[in-house]
Scaffold this motif. Structure first.
Motif, short mmCIF file in Angstrom:
data_model
loop_
_atom_site.label_atom_id
_atom_site.label_comp_id
_atom_site.label_asym_id
_atom_site.label_seq_id
_atom_site.Cartn_x
_atom_site.Cartn_y
_atom_site.Cartn_z
N TYR A 290 -47.77 8.54 0.15
CA TYR A 290 -48.77 9.05 1.09
C TYR A 290 -49.31 7.56 1.84
O TYR A 290 -50.17 7.81 2.93
CB TYR A 290 -49.90 9.89 0.63
CG TYR A 290 -49.23 10.99 0.31
CD1 TYR A 290 -48.48 12.14 1.17
CD2 TYR A 290 -49.09 11.57 -1.08
CE1 TYR A 290 -47.99 13.17 0.87
CE2 TYR A 290 -48.49 12.53 -1.24
CZ TYR A 290 -47.74 13.62 -0.63
OH TYR A 290 -47.18 14.86 -0.97
N LYS B 24 -61.68 18.28 0.91
CA LYS B 24 -60.34 18.35 0.21
C LYS B 24 -59.42 18.81 1.47
O LYS B 24 -58.40 18.31 1.54
CB LYS B 24 -59.96 19.12 -0.80
CG LYS B 24 -58.63 19.45 -1.42
CD LYS B 24 -58.93 20.20 -2.47
CE LYS B 24 -57.40 20.65 -3.34
NZ LYS B 24 -57.62 21.50 -4.52
N THR B 25 -59.76 19.75 2.32
CA THR B 25 -59.14 20.08 3.51
C THR B 25 -58.79 19.01 4.47
O THR B 25 -57.75 19.24 5.10
CB THR B 25 -59.78 21.08 4.49
OG1 THR B 25 -61.17 20.88 4.61
CG2 THR B 25 -59.96 22.40 3.47
N ASP B 26 -59.54 17.84 4.60
CA ASP B 26 -59.52 16.60 5.24
C ASP B 26 -57.97 16.12 4.94
O ASP B 26 -57.16 15.49 5.73
CB ASP B 26 -60.43 15.73 5.26
CG ASP B 26 -61.76 16.07 5.72
OD1 ASP B 26 -61.72 16.96 6.51
OD2 ASP B 26 -62.68 15.23 5.25
N LEU B 27 -57.36 16.29 3.60
CA LEU B 27 -56.05 15.81 3.42
C LEU B 27 -54.94 16.51 3.89
O LEU B 27 -54.16 15.95 4.26
CB LEU B 27 -55.95 15.87 1.63
CG LEU B 27 -56.90 14.93 1.08
CD1 LEU B 27 -57.05 15.24 -0.49
CD2 LEU B 27 -56.93 13.49 1.18
N THR B 28 -55.35 17.92 3.98
CA THR B 28 -54.30 18.80 4.73
C THR B 28 -54.33 18.26 6.34
O THR B 28 -53.17 18.02 6.80
CB THR B 28 -54.65 20.27 4.69
OG1 THR B 28 -54.57 20.36 3.37
CG2 THR B 28 -53.70 21.05 5.52
N GLU B 29 -55.32 17.81 6.89
CA GLU B 29 -55.34 17.56 8.18
C GLU B 29 -54.46 16.26 8.41
O GLU B 29 -54.08 15.98 9.68
CB GLU B 29 -57.08 17.43 8.69
CG GLU B 29 -57.06 17.22 10.06
CD GLU B 29 -58.60 17.30 10.47
OE1 GLU B 29 -58.82 16.65 11.53
OE2 GLU B 29 -59.14 17.96 10.00
N ILE C 238 -51.13 15.78 4.33
CA ILE C 238 -50.62 16.09 2.86
C ILE C 238 -50.44 17.32 2.81
O ILE C 238 -51.56 18.07 2.56
CB ILE C 238 -51.55 15.30 1.78
CG1 ILE C 238 -51.55 13.91 2.36
CG2 ILE C 238 -50.99 15.52 0.39
CD1 ILE C 238 -52.69 13.02 1.66
N LYS C 239 -49.21 18.10 2.58
CA LYS C 239 -48.88 19.30 2.39
C LYS C 239 -49.05 20.08 1.05
O LYS C 239 -49.54 21.10 0.92
CB LYS C 239 -47.74 19.63 3.13
CG LYS C 239 -47.52 19.01 4.48
CD LYS C 239 -47.30 20.13 5.42
CE LYS C 239 -46.98 19.45 6.92
NZ LYS C 239 -47.82 19.00 7.58
N PHE D 56 -49.96 21.12 -2.40
CA PHE D 56 -51.14 21.66 -2.92
C PHE D 56 -51.60 20.72 -4.10
O PHE D 56 -52.89 20.08 -4.21
CB PHE D 56 -51.09 23.00 -3.49
CG PHE D 56 -52.58 23.26 -4.06
CD1 PHE D 56 -53.54 23.73 -3.21
CD2 PHE D 56 -52.38 23.43 -5.45
CE1 PHE D 56 -54.71 24.21 -3.85
CE2 PHE D 56 -53.72 23.72 -6.13
CZ PHE D 56 -54.73 24.13 -5.30
N ARG E 214 -52.74 17.31 -3.13
CA ARG E 214 -53.88 17.19 -2.53
C ARG E 214 -55.11 17.22 -3.56
O ARG E 214 -55.85 16.49 -3.45
CB ARG E 214 -54.11 18.27 -1.42
CG ARG E 214 -53.33 18.17 -0.05
CD ARG E 214 -53.98 19.14 0.93
NE ARG E 214 -54.07 20.60 0.29
CZ ARG E 214 -53.17 21.54 0.57
NH1 ARG E 214 -51.72 21.08 0.94
NH2 ARG E 214 -53.32 22.74 0.20
N TRP F 59 -57.80 14.30 -4.30
CA TRP F 59 -59.18 14.60 -4.08
C TRP F 59 -59.81 14.42 -5.42
O TRP F 59 -61.15 13.84 -5.49
CB TRP F 59 -59.13 16.29 -3.81
CG TRP F 59 -60.46 16.76 -3.64
CD1 TRP F 59 -61.21 17.73 -4.46
CD2 TRP F 59 -61.49 16.11 -2.70
NE1 TRP F 59 -62.34 17.75 -3.82
CE2 TRP F 59 -62.72 16.98 -2.95
CE3 TRP F 59 -61.50 15.33 -1.39
CZ2 TRP F 59 -64.01 16.51 -2.30
CZ3 TRP F 59 -62.69 14.96 -0.79
CH2 TRP F 59 -63.66 15.64 -0.95
#
Length: 117
Positions: free
Chosen positions: A53, A75-80, A83-84, A86, A89, A93
């Protein structure tokens, strides 16, 4: 109607040379990284275990441990940033939380030393 000469002379598709993208660089090619980027990549590789990553973080202008601590707030910043998976992430995190806690501990220690002097 149909000209046999044209069909027998079908052109072969031309091969277009590919240009390697950032994520295809050799893992060992760190010569163009600055010290902060090297430290961040080492952390992502050795501590987190998810070096794949690194290019995503860099693409999103996160290039150091300080950037991670400062800009990844949830943690949602990683999705943004892309990083798909789970589990990945979650693992990243948890390590970011540890990083922030150790930074806070170091900052608190430095502040105590400043007040004692």
């Amino acid at each position: 109607w149909f000209n046999k000469e044209v069909s027998s002379q079908q052109q072969q598709p031309q091969q277009i040379p590919s240009i390697p993208i950032e994520s295809e660089r050799k893992e060992s090619d760190d010569s163009d990284l600055n010290e902060n980027e090297k430290m961040f990549k080492t952390w992502l590789t050795e501590t987190v275990g998810l070096q794949q990553y690194f290019a995503l973080f860099v693409k999103n202008e996160i290039r150091s441990l300080q950037d991670v601590s400062e800009y990844i707030e949830e943690k949602t910043d990683l999705t943004e940033i892309g990083i798909k998976a789970f589990a990945h992430r979650a693992k990243i995190w948890k390590n970011i939380i540890k990083l922030k806690e150790s930074k806070q501990t170091n900052d608190d220690g430095n502040n105590q030393n400043d007040t004692q002097n």
